[in-house]
Motif scaffolding. Structure first.
Motif, PDB file in Angstrom:
ATOM      1  N   ILE A  93     -36.350 -80.164 -62.720  1.00 22.60           N
ATOM      2  CA  ILE A  93     -35.547 -81.395 -62.706  1.00 22.60           C
ATOM      3  C   ILE A  93     -35.396 -81.996 -64.100  1.00 22.60           C
ATOM      4  O   ILE A  93     -34.595 -82.899 -64.308  1.00 22.60           O
ATOM      5  CB  ILE A  93     -36.146 -82.464 -61.759  1.00 22.60           C
ATOM      6  CG1 ILE A  93     -37.521 -82.913 -62.261  1.00 22.60           C
ATOM      7  CG2 ILE A  93     -36.196 -81.983 -60.327  1.00 22.60           C
ATOM      8  CD1 ILE A  93     -37.863 -84.317 -61.821  1.00 22.60           C
ATOM      9  N   SER A 123     -41.548 -82.863 -60.498  1.00 22.09           N
ATOM     10  CA  SER A 123     -41.202 -84.234 -60.125  1.00 22.09           C
ATOM     11  C   SER A 123     -42.155 -85.239 -60.763  1.00 22.09           C
ATOM     12  O   SER A 123     -41.870 -86.431 -60.783  1.00 22.09           O
ATOM     13  CB  SER A 123     -41.213 -84.385 -58.607  1.00 22.09           C
ATOM     14  OG  SER A 123     -42.516 -84.114 -58.117  1.00 22.09           O
ATOM     15  N   ARG A 149     -36.525 -86.915 -66.335  1.00 24.40           N
ATOM     16  CA  ARG A 149     -35.631 -86.386 -65.307  1.00 24.40           C
ATOM     17  C   ARG A 149     -34.208 -86.217 -65.838  1.00 24.40           C
ATOM     18  O   ARG A 149     -33.669 -87.082 -66.512  1.00 24.40           O
ATOM     19  CB  ARG A 149     -35.626 -87.316 -64.099  1.00 24.40           C
ATOM     20  CG  ARG A 149     -34.737 -86.825 -62.968  1.00 24.40           C
ATOM     21  CD  ARG A 149     -34.683 -87.852 -61.859  1.00 24.40           C
ATOM     22  NE  ARG A 149     -35.846 -87.796 -60.967  1.00 24.40           N
ATOM     23  CZ  ARG A 149     -35.983 -86.933 -59.963  1.00 24.40           C
ATOM     24  NH1 ARG A 149     -35.042 -86.032 -59.746  1.00 24.40           N
ATOM     25  NH2 ARG A 149     -37.036 -86.981 -59.185  1.00 24.40           N
ATOM     26  N   LYS A 157     -32.186 -86.575 -57.783  1.00 22.23           N
ATOM     27  CA  LYS A 157     -32.600 -86.003 -56.508  1.00 22.23           C
ATOM     28  C   LYS A 157     -31.379 -85.812 -55.607  1.00 22.23           C
ATOM     29  O   LYS A 157     -31.267 -84.813 -54.888  1.00 22.23           O
ATOM     30  CB  LYS A 157     -33.613 -86.932 -55.846  1.00 22.23           C
ATOM     31  CG  LYS A 157     -34.279 -86.311 -54.643  1.00 22.23           C
ATOM     32  CD  LYS A 157     -35.359 -87.214 -54.095  1.00 22.23           C
ATOM     33  CE  LYS A 157     -36.007 -86.549 -52.881  1.00 22.23           C
ATOM     34  NZ  LYS A 157     -36.964 -87.439 -52.226  1.00 22.23           N
ATOM     35  N   GLU A 203     -38.331 -81.846 -53.475  1.00 18.42           N
ATOM     36  CA  GLU A 203     -38.774 -81.940 -54.859  1.00 18.42           C
ATOM     37  C   GLU A 203     -40.291 -81.809 -54.866  1.00 18.42           C
ATOM     38  O   GLU A 203     -40.970 -82.375 -54.019  1.00 18.42           O
ATOM     39  CB  GLU A 203     -38.325 -83.261 -55.482  1.00 18.42           C
ATOM     40  CG  GLU A 203     -36.872 -83.224 -55.913  1.00 18.42           C
ATOM     41  CD  GLU A 203     -36.510 -84.342 -56.877  1.00 18.42           C
ATOM     42  OE1 GLU A 203     -37.335 -85.261 -57.047  1.00 18.42           O
ATOM     43  OE2 GLU A 203     -35.415 -84.281 -57.456  1.00 18.42           O
TER      44      GLU A 203
END
Ligand SMILES: Nc1nc2c(ncn2[C@@H]2O[C@H](COP(=O)(O)OP(=O)(O)OP(=O)(O)O)[C@@H](O)[C@H]2O)c(=O)[nH]1
Ligand SMILES: [Mg+2]
Lengths: 944, 211
Positions: B88, B121, B127, B131, B147
């Protein structure tokens, strides 16, 4: 291909015989040009027949055509089989089993197979082709394919492994062979898979992923485990290949509970009650491989975590129990027993639970004795085979490895309190071995004892309590002193190195042992004498080095209680009597010895012969750890610095070498990394290239769309649109013009064909008349010529007819296109008419359209006519053919009257050479370039 | 240790997204902070329980590096489940999902259950992929989504177990042909009499722990 040329230029065969090169060339030609499958099959069969004797010729000239056959004639299993067989013969380096080896050209290069293999595998699609052929069920295809792949793998393993790795489902297809119900294929597939996975971890993993373990274990079970035949052997070999040094596969094997399935392999009792014929050579081989399979899961060079887990499972599933049963069974061949002992050693090594189980195993003797005792009896018995004795030592060491309880059990049997005169104990056997007349027994016993006290201070002290009664009347001597006494007596080499290693290990970390040693004033002088002696040979220098090491240890672990031999006095003695330089040099001799390096490699006691026995693995570890400390200890404070420098100097060499090794390794790593990066960059580069191309395409498309939009926008009332229409119409007209021209051409071609046919007819008539008259051999030649001419004409006719066919279909396609265009034009005109309202223009367009349609119609008609003509031509052609058949029949009668010629013509498979020769015998002159036509003639004759 | 079913999994996705770490966390409950580049393919296994049934998971962790692609492809067919992992904190690994998915769909059996995993995560601050984007991609392509963090172990169990649940459901629904081992599913040995054990070692605990 130049490489082969020099071998090919062999002199012409005698008496006009065609050379191999020529024959192969002709056959290749026939495979390529013949339209009849039967013909091609015969030619490929002939190539196959020649592929052994004329391996080089077939390989260089026919490889491509053979591969091509595999592609194009795949539906015919017979021809495919021949082609595969021929390729096998060409690529295989195996010596021929034929007896006519005298015919073999002697000057062929030895690695011909490898060279041809390289050529073959250069095209990855060739390998894919073979893999796809495996899908054919027919035996004549599948079997030679398996063989061919095996040959390729044998010749060029790495290349082929890579090729199979990248071909999708390649491994799956190979794995599917294991389910083939035909034994011979399944068995050859086993060999193939073994070759495939040899030394390639990735392929080993993929094969395992494809359920290889399960299938192989099933086969072994179904074939009766160790009582099975060579299939079992091959399965076990493959299993071992998949597991050896592949921890991922080992993990998978264990996690899938396959270890449990090995247990029945060693259940010898239930396997054969017919004990008499029990140990065939095959069974011995099978059991060896089964034991090796177990060992590759637990051998000390596999990751510890893995070993521990496997050992636990082997205990839980009863595998260890079965192995111990074999250990104590009677009638087991010595080499199987030896390997079983080695296997038990590795199953118990360092695992307390398994070691305890092993200690509890009792031999079914009377009275029952512990297995350990029985084994030790063999170790110190010089009548036992040497490998067996080594195995016992290994097993004993493994039993004691990281096992304080076991060590104490052994040492206890040496102590006076536990002595039971009637019971043979491990301790008694070790002492007996230590002082027996057999120097090898001395060594084995000394090293075994070393392991009983290794890393265990308590047991070192306990061992000091052991007293020996040497001779009646004289007081008992301690074990330690007895060892020194024997050493001083200067026994054989192995006796001395064994004892010295034991003494070293005993005194390390044990000042009290050192004190005991120093208490006897004879001991230090003995060591001094040894170290200061000039070395005579390699063995003596080892003894001297070990003595130096022992001296160093007496200083290192000196408790300073002994006034004569405290640290500083010892240092002085050494410096005065030996000299630090000599001392250092003697010490450094030890690790330089080849037998030291060998022993240091792995715990397994693996001497080839008894004379090699010198160092113990554990001792080499001790020595490595303490070499420097020992040297330090003997150096006086002043000399210490200098000494360090010397030592450094001595070690520098090794260090430098090691550094270089590291650097090389690093560079290797870097090289690999860079290669990796390079590959990535390359792929990225090509990906970007692809992206750029796509983007360009997109841009182009957008541009096109843009201009189209512009045009459309302008077209509302724009002369540009009209211009475009005009243009389209013009191009249509052009096309029509071209069609018309084509038609005209066709007409003339047809005309020509017609005349050809007429001429042919005339000739046929002529020739048949001639045939009737001519019964003399020399004139049959003329007949043949005529017929061949006739045939080539016919051939021409066929091709031009085919051409016509093509043209007609092309024309009709064009016609259709034209129609389509007209149609769309019409539509567009109509739609435009609404918005545009230009009636004049429209009318004109309509008119033109009409004329166009008219023309198209006409052209259609013309085409039809053409077709008609063509059909007629076909008919004419057919009649010519039938007439020809008549002629040939007559010829046949003729032939019957002429015996020689009959034989000559009737046998289609007879070589053209023979044909020519025969003709010559009949005084018919033959030119070389007629051969092919003669051939065709023969074929046609046989076709009738 | 006996089991009712055995499922074969593969883990795929770009290099460095944390595939090996996810496996290690699942089998050994450990985290490995340094990137130990996977060469080819590595194997791991663990037992889980679903619906009161013991299920053995055999997991092949593949190398994400492009150069190993031809090797790792050999593992698609024969797998019942796939964990498709992206990172991510790295959008490119998310962008490559389509390629991975195409590759997987092309080489695997059509019933293979694919779980999309957005890993790392725990690195919320870095990030780079929302999501919601992961969820949308999964919805669009019919995948399950989650995640995870191989570092904190968040959702790691769930990722492996939910994939197994989905496969299990497909078996109940009769979608999978469990007799064809090429589907990556095997029925466990039917309660065969246990082999004779030496001395006292009993069957032992059949807990969820790995071996
Ligand atoms: N913070 C954090 N770091 C992680 C997580 N998972 C993996 N990493 C780190 O990411 C790096 C790569 O992890 P790996 O599991 O080795 O990556 P991989 O996907 O197996 O890579 P390849 O084997 O090359 O295909 C390592 O340095 C891990 O420590 C996570 O959940 N959180
Ligand atoms: Mg990895």
């Amino acid at each position: 291909m130049d490489y082969f040329r020099k071998y090919l230029s062999t002199p012409q065969g005698t008496a006009g015989q065609p050379t191999g090169v020529e024959t192969v060339e002709r056959l290749v030609d026939r495979v390529q040009s013949s339209t009849l499958l039967d013909d091609r099959r015969d030619a490929v069969r002939a190539l196959k027949a020649m592929s052994k004797k004329f391996r080089l010729e077939v390989g260089t000239q026919a490889m491509d055509v053979l591969v091509q056959t595999l592609e194009t004639d795949r539906s015919d299993s017979e021809i495919t089989g021949y082609a595969l067989d021929a390729l096998c013969n060409v690529l295989s380096n195996e010596p021929l089993d034929d007896d006519d080896e005298s015919n073999m050209p002697a000057n062929l290069p030895g690695d011909l197979g490898a060279q041809f293999t390289e050529i073959f595998t250069k095209k990855h699609e060739n390998v894919s082709l073979l893999l796809s052929l495996l899908e054919e069920y027919d035996f004549h295809v599948r079997w030679p394919t398996v063989k061919l792949l095996t040959i390729l793998l044998t010749n060029k393993g790495k290349d082929l492994q890579e090729a199979i790795l990248v071909s999708p489902m390649g491994v799956s297809k190979l794995m599917d062979l294991l389910s083939d119900s035909r034994e011979i294929i399944r068995n050859d597939a086993l060999l193939l898979l073994t070759q495939l996975t040899k030394g390639n971890t990735n392929l080993q993993k993929i094969v395992a992923f494809e359920n290889a373990f399960e299938r192989l274990l099933d086969i072994v079970r179904d074939e009766g485990n160790s009582d099975g035949g060579i299939v079992v052997e091959d399965c076990l070999l493959l299993l071992t290949t998949l597991l050896k040094n592949n921890s991922s596969n080992q993990n998978f094997f264990r996690e899938s509970s396959y270890i449990q399935r090995l247990t029945p392999y060693f259940d010898l009792d239930s396997q054969h009650t017919h004990s008499q014929a029990g140990w065939s050579a095959q069974k011995v081989t099978n059991l060896h491989l089964m034991l090796q399979l177990v060992r590759c899961l637990v051998s000390p060079n596999t990751p510890q975590q893995q070993v521990t887990a496997c050992q636990r499972t082997m205990f839980q599933c009863g595998l260890l129990k079965q192995l111990c049963t074999i250990l104590m069974a009677s009638g087991v061949p010595a080499d199987v027993l030896t390997e079983t002992i080695n296997t038990v050693a590795e199953v118990i090594r360092g695992n307390l639970q398994n070691q305890e189980y092993f200690a509890s195993v009792m031999a079914p003797s009377n009275p029952p004795r512990p297995a350990i005792v029985v084994l030790l009896m063999s170790m110190v018995n010089e009548k036992q085979p040497f490998p067996l004795r080594c195995a016992v030592l290994y097993c004993f060491q493994s039993f004691l490895y990281k096992n304080e309880v076991g060590q104490s059990q052994i040492v206890t049997t040496l102590l006076p309190t536990s002595s039971d005169a009637n019971q043979i104990t491990a301790g008694q056997l070790l002492c007996g071995g230590l002082f027996s007349a057999d120097s090898l027994s001395n060594w084995f016993a000394a090293v075994a004892m070393l392991h009983a006290i290794q890393d265990n201070g308590t047991q070192k002290e306990q061992l000091l309590r052991v007293q020996l009664a040497t001779s009646i009347g004289s007081p008992p001597v301690s074990l330690l002193q007895q060892c020194c006494n024997i050493l001083a007596q200067g026994g054989r080499f192995q006796t001395r190195v064994g004892l010295l290693q034991l003494l070293c290990a005993w005194m390390i970390d044990s000042p009290i042992t050192v004190a005991h040693f120093l208490a006897n004033t004879a001991n230090v002088p003995y060591l001094i004498t040894q170290v200061s002696a000039s070395d005579s040979d390699e063995n003596e220098s080892i003894v001297q080095g070990l003595c130096a090491f022992l001296l160093g240890i007496t200083v290192l672990y000196n408790d300073e209680q002994n006034e004569t031999f405290n640290k500083s006095s010892l240092r002085q003695i050494i410096e005065k009597r030996i000299g630090l330089e000599t001392f250092t040099e003697k010490l450094s001799q030890v690790p330089k010895n080849e037998s030291y390096t060998k022993a240091a490699k792995k715990p397994h006691v693996s001497y080839k012969q008894s004379s090699e026995v010198t160092f113990d693995y554990e001792f080499t570890r001790i020595f490595k750890a303490l070499e420097v400390d020992a040297l330090d200890a003997v150096s006086t404070d002043a000399g210490r610095k200098e000494n360090k420098a010397k030592l450094a100097n001595l070690q520098q060499h090794e260090l430098v070498v090691n550094q270089y090794k590291d650097i090389i390794q690093e560079q290797d790593q870097r090289l690999n990394d860079l290669q990796q990066q390079f590959l990535e960059l390359q792929s990225k580069h090509s990906m970007s290239g692809e992206e750029i191309r796509q983007l360009k395409d997109q841009v182009q498309q957008l541009k096109d769309q843009n201009s189209l939009l512009k045009v459309q926008k302008g077209a509302q009332s724009n002369p540009a649109a009209d211009a475009r229409k005009d243009e389209e119409i013009r191009s249509l007209q052009d096309q029509l013009e071209k069609m018309r021209l084509d038609n005209a051409n066709k007409d003339s071609a047809i005309e020509k064909l017609k005349t050809d046919v007429t001429v042919l007819e005339a000739r046929v008539v002529n020739s048949s008349e001639e045939d009737k008259e001519n019964i003399v051999p020399s004139e049959s030649e003329i007949l043949q010529n005529t017929i061949s001419r006739l045939q080539s004409d016919l051939q021409e006719l066929r091709t031009s007819a085919a051409e016509k066919d093509n043209e007609i279909s092309r024309l009709s396609v064009q016609n259709n296109e034209a129609e389509g265009q007209i149609q769309s034009l019409k539509q567009r005109l109509e739609s435009n008419a609404e918005t545009q309202a230009d009636p004049a223009q429209l009318a004109k367009l309509m008119e033109e359209k009409m004329t166009l349609q008219e023309r198209v119609k006409k052209s259609n008609e013309e085409n039809l006519k053409l077709l008609d003509k063509f059909n007629k031509m076909e008919e004419e052609k057919n009649s010519v053919v039938s007439e020809k058949e008549g002629v040939l029949e007559e010829l046949d009668t003729l032939k019957k009257e002429q015996e020689d010629l009959l034989v000559l013509l009737a046998d289609q498979d007879t070589k053209i050479a023979n044909y020519k020769k025969l003709l010559k015998e009949n005084n018919i002159p033959v030119e070389d370039d007629d051969d092919d036509e003669d051939d065709d003639l023969d074929d046609d004759l046989d076709d009738d | 240790m006996s089991y009712a079913y055995l499922f074969k999994y593969i883990i795929i996705g770009d290099t460095g997204v944390g595939k090996s770490c996810l496996l290690l966390q699942f089998t050994d409950k450990r985290f490995q902070p340094v990137h130990d580049l996977t060469i080819g393919v590595e194997f791991g296994a663990r037992m889980i329980t679903i619906d009161g049934k013991q299920i053995k998971l055999q997991i092949w962790d593949t190398a994400g590096q492009e150069s190993f692609r031809s090797i790792t492809r050999s593992y698609y067919r024969g797998a019942a489940g796939a964990l498709l992992v992206y990172d991510i904190t790295r959008r490119d690994t998310f962008n490559h999902l389509t390629t991975w998915l195409e590759d997987a769909r092309q080489h695997s059996n059509s019933n293979m259950v694919i779980m999309l995993i957005g890993n790392k995560s725990d690195l919320e601050a870095r990030r780079d992929v929302k999501k919601e984007e992961g969820e949308a991609f999964a919805r669009e392509h019919g995948l399950i989504f989650m995640e995870t963090s191989a570092k904190t172990a968040a959702n790691v169990e769930e990722a492996f177990i939910n994939t197994a649940k989905e496969i299990y459901q497909k078996i109940q629904d009769g979608v999978f042909d469990i007799n064809n081992e090429a589907n990556g599913i095997k029925i466990g040995p039917q309660h065969s009499p246990s082999p004779s054990l030496p001395s006292s070692s009993g069957g032992g605990a059949q807990g969820s722990g790995c071996c």
